[in-house]
Scaffold this motif. Structure first.
Motif, PDB file in Angstrom:
ATOM      1  N   ALA A  48       0.690  -0.776   0.357  1.00 43.38           N
ATOM      2  CA  ALA A  48       0.142   0.019   0.366  1.00 43.38           C
ATOM      3  C   ALA A  48       0.931   0.795  -0.084  1.00 43.38           C
ATOM      4  CB  ALA A  48      -0.634  -0.119   1.400  1.00 43.38           C
ATOM      5  N   ARG A  66      -9.420  13.018   4.737  1.00 44.10           N
ATOM      6  CA  ARG A  66      -9.258  11.960   4.226  1.00 44.10           C
ATOM      7  C   ARG A  66      -7.947  10.914   4.516  1.00 44.10           C
ATOM      8  NH1 ARG A  66     -11.504  12.476  -2.141  1.00 44.10           N
ATOM      9  NH2 ARG A  66     -10.951  10.770  -1.787  1.00 44.10           N
ATOM     10  N   HIS A  67      -7.236  10.161   4.039  1.00 47.65           N
ATOM     11  CA  HIS A  67      -6.533   9.530   3.930  1.00 47.65           C
ATOM     12  C   HIS A  67      -6.243   9.396   2.515  1.00 47.65           C
ATOM     13  CE1 HIS A  67      -7.017   5.469   2.640  1.00 47.65           C
ATOM     14  NE2 HIS A  67      -8.317   5.962   3.457  1.00 47.65           N
ATOM     15  N   TRP A  84      -4.387   7.066   0.901  1.00 51.53           N
ATOM     16  CA  TRP A  84      -4.172   5.494   1.165  1.00 51.53           C
ATOM     17  C   TRP A  84      -4.140   4.873  -0.373  1.00 51.53           C
ATOM     18  CZ3 TRP A  84       0.853   3.461   2.883  1.00 51.53           C
ATOM     19  CH2 TRP A  84       1.762   4.085   3.437  1.00 51.53           C
ATOM     20  N   ARG A  85      -3.551   4.353  -0.683  1.00 47.20           N
ATOM     21  CA  ARG A  85      -4.516   3.146  -2.281  1.00 47.20           C
ATOM     22  C   ARG A  85      -3.418   2.013  -2.178  1.00 47.20           C
ATOM     23  NH1 ARG A  85      -4.606   2.832  -8.050  1.00 47.20           N
ATOM     24  NH2 ARG A  85      -6.499   2.560  -6.917  1.00 47.20           N
ATOM     25  N   PRO A  86      -4.264   0.907  -1.624  1.00 46.42           N
ATOM     26  CA  PRO A  86      -3.912  -0.267  -1.331  1.00 46.42           C
ATOM     27  C   PRO A  86      -3.260  -1.172  -2.128  1.00 46.42           C
ATOM     28  CG  PRO A  86      -6.236  -0.372  -2.719  1.00 46.42           C
ATOM     29  CD  PRO A  86      -6.271   0.612  -2.251  1.00 46.42           C
ATOM     30  N   ASP A  94      -5.496  -6.766   2.149  1.00 44.47           N
ATOM     31  CA  ASP A  94      -4.967  -4.778   2.273  1.00 44.47           C
ATOM     32  C   ASP A  94      -5.762  -4.332   3.411  1.00 44.47           C
ATOM     33  OD1 ASP A  94      -2.770  -3.248   1.127  1.00 44.47           O
ATOM     34  OD2 ASP A  94      -4.111  -2.419   1.836  1.00 44.47           O
ATOM     35  N   GLU A  95      -6.047  -3.385   3.778  1.00 43.42           N
ATOM     36  CA  GLU A  95      -6.365  -2.540   4.689  1.00 43.42           C
ATOM     37  C   GLU A  95      -6.825  -1.173   4.583  1.00 43.42           C
ATOM     38  OE1 GLU A  95      -2.566  -0.904   7.241  1.00 43.42           O
ATOM     39  OE2 GLU A  95      -4.353   0.074   7.711  1.00 43.42           O
ATOM     40  N   TYR A  96      -6.620  -1.586   2.839  1.00 47.49           N
ATOM     41  CA  TYR A  96      -7.095   0.269   2.167  1.00 47.49           C
ATOM     42  C   TYR A  96      -8.370  -0.466   1.578  1.00 47.49           C
ATOM     43  CZ  TYR A  96      -3.787   2.506   5.203  1.00 47.49           C
ATOM     44  OH  TYR A  96      -3.040   3.523   6.337  1.00 47.49           O
ATOM     45  N   SER A 150     -11.340   1.530   1.214  1.00 44.32           N
ATOM     46  CA  SER A 150     -11.200   3.314   1.563  1.00 44.32           C
ATOM     47  C   SER A 150     -10.343   3.541   0.071  1.00 44.32           C
ATOM     48  CB  SER A 150     -11.137   3.229   2.964  1.00 44.32           C
ATOM     49  OG  SER A 150      -9.998   2.524   3.282  1.00 44.32           O
ATOM     50  N   ASP A 151      -9.901   3.264  -0.499  1.00 52.09           N
ATOM     51  CA  ASP A 151      -9.198   3.365  -1.815  1.00 52.09           C
ATOM     52  C   ASP A 151      -9.340   5.287  -2.090  1.00 52.09           C
ATOM     53  OD1 ASP A 151      -7.219   4.199  -3.776  1.00 52.09           O
ATOM     54  OD2 ASP A 151      -8.562   2.309  -5.374  1.00 52.09           O
TER      55      ASP A 151
END
Ligand code: BEZ
Ligand code: FE
Length: 277
Positions: free
Chosen positions: A190, A208-209, A211-213, A237-239, A242-243
């Protein structure tokens, strides 16, 4: 016209483009004017806010370079890129789904023989990637041109590295007679999209964060088939939910498995949509 006011200005601007020659340009400009004016009315835009918006877009332009495209990033985080992908890639359910292109594709990447190591020195855990390219009836597609690109284990693409003068974790391959291709690369991780520009400021302001998975990018071209631009995402993947750019499709998620010999393996069978005449 004179004395336009807040009631009739939208129609006045629409009238001003009435003679636009190209019908599609006219349609797009008419809709843009209507929606922009409706937006300003809805939020009761102040002159200060208009200026802030203009400054934001100016800063977005200033952030762009030959290798940094802040406007694509803006379109991505606003979901506009994924909306365009979703609207323009309707195809049979058996076909591989498309997702965002992103700003880090480079045309003319080095061509590799099947099985080669495309990481080419990019830091990361080695990972074999085994794929096939087929059509809807299961027919193998030989000679497909595949571009693959990914970030290294620190989340950095080769084009983001100052002073690096060769491709890393990026290359082109050609599918074999049975439609297969494989290469060695690195386990994707990620990573955050760049936040050192106006898009980062926007993400921060809207809580917003960035991050991309973890994913690998693919572009696959073959005569007689629609070009496919997509990713394979790493399962777990944890994202994934929430991509930052809304690109995840369930059908594109795959496990990366540790093999008995300690190496990693990812596999995917791509299905291309036949081109309509
Ligand atoms: C990417 O996956 O490379 C990407 C996509 C959208 C915005 C930033 C990066
Ligand atoms: Fe990416």
């Amino acid at each position: 016209m004179r004395n336009v006011n807040k009631e009739n200005i939208t129609q006045a601007v629409l009238d001003s483009i009435a003679h636009t020659a190209d019908p599609r340009t006219k349609q797009i400009m008419q809709a843009l004017i209507r929606h922009l004016h409706a937006f300003a009315r809805e939020v009761e835009l102040t002159e200060d806010e208009l200026m802030k918006g203009i400054e934001f877009l100016t800063a977005t332009g200033h952030k762009c370079t030959g290798t940094r495209q802040e406007f694509i990033l803006l379109s991505d985080v606003l979901g506009l890129s994924m909306l365009a992908v979703a609207m323009n890639n309707d195809k049979p359910a058996a076909c591989t789904e498309a997702t965002v292109f992103g700003p880090f594709f480079v045309p003319g990447a080095p061509h590799y023989d099947d099985g080669a190591d495309v990481a080419n020195g990019a830091p990361g855990t080695p990972c074999d990637v085994r794929c096939t390219v087929r059509g809807l009836r299961g027919e193998p597609i030989a000679g497909a041109e595949i571009d693959v690109w990914q970030a290294d284990d620190e989340g950095t693409y080769d084009v983001q590295k100052e002073g690096l003068d060769h491709a890393q974790a990026r290359g082109r391959l050609t599918s074999r007679a049975d439609g297969s291709f494989h290469f060695r690369s690195i386990v994707p991780e990620a990573y955050p999209i760049p936040t050192d520009g106006p898009v980062g400021t926007l993400l921060h302001a809207t809580k917003r964060h960035p991050w991309r998975p973890a994913h690998l990018h693919f572009m696959i071209k073959a005569p007689g088939y629609e070009t496919l631009v997509t990713h394979i995402f790493r399962e777990g993947d944890e994202y994934l939910d929430s991509d930052a750019v809304f690109g995840v499709r369930q059908s594109l998620i795959r496990a990366i498995d540790r093999q008995a010999d300690g190496t990693y393996l990812m596999a995917y069978d791509f299905v291309l949509n036949p081109q309509t005449a």
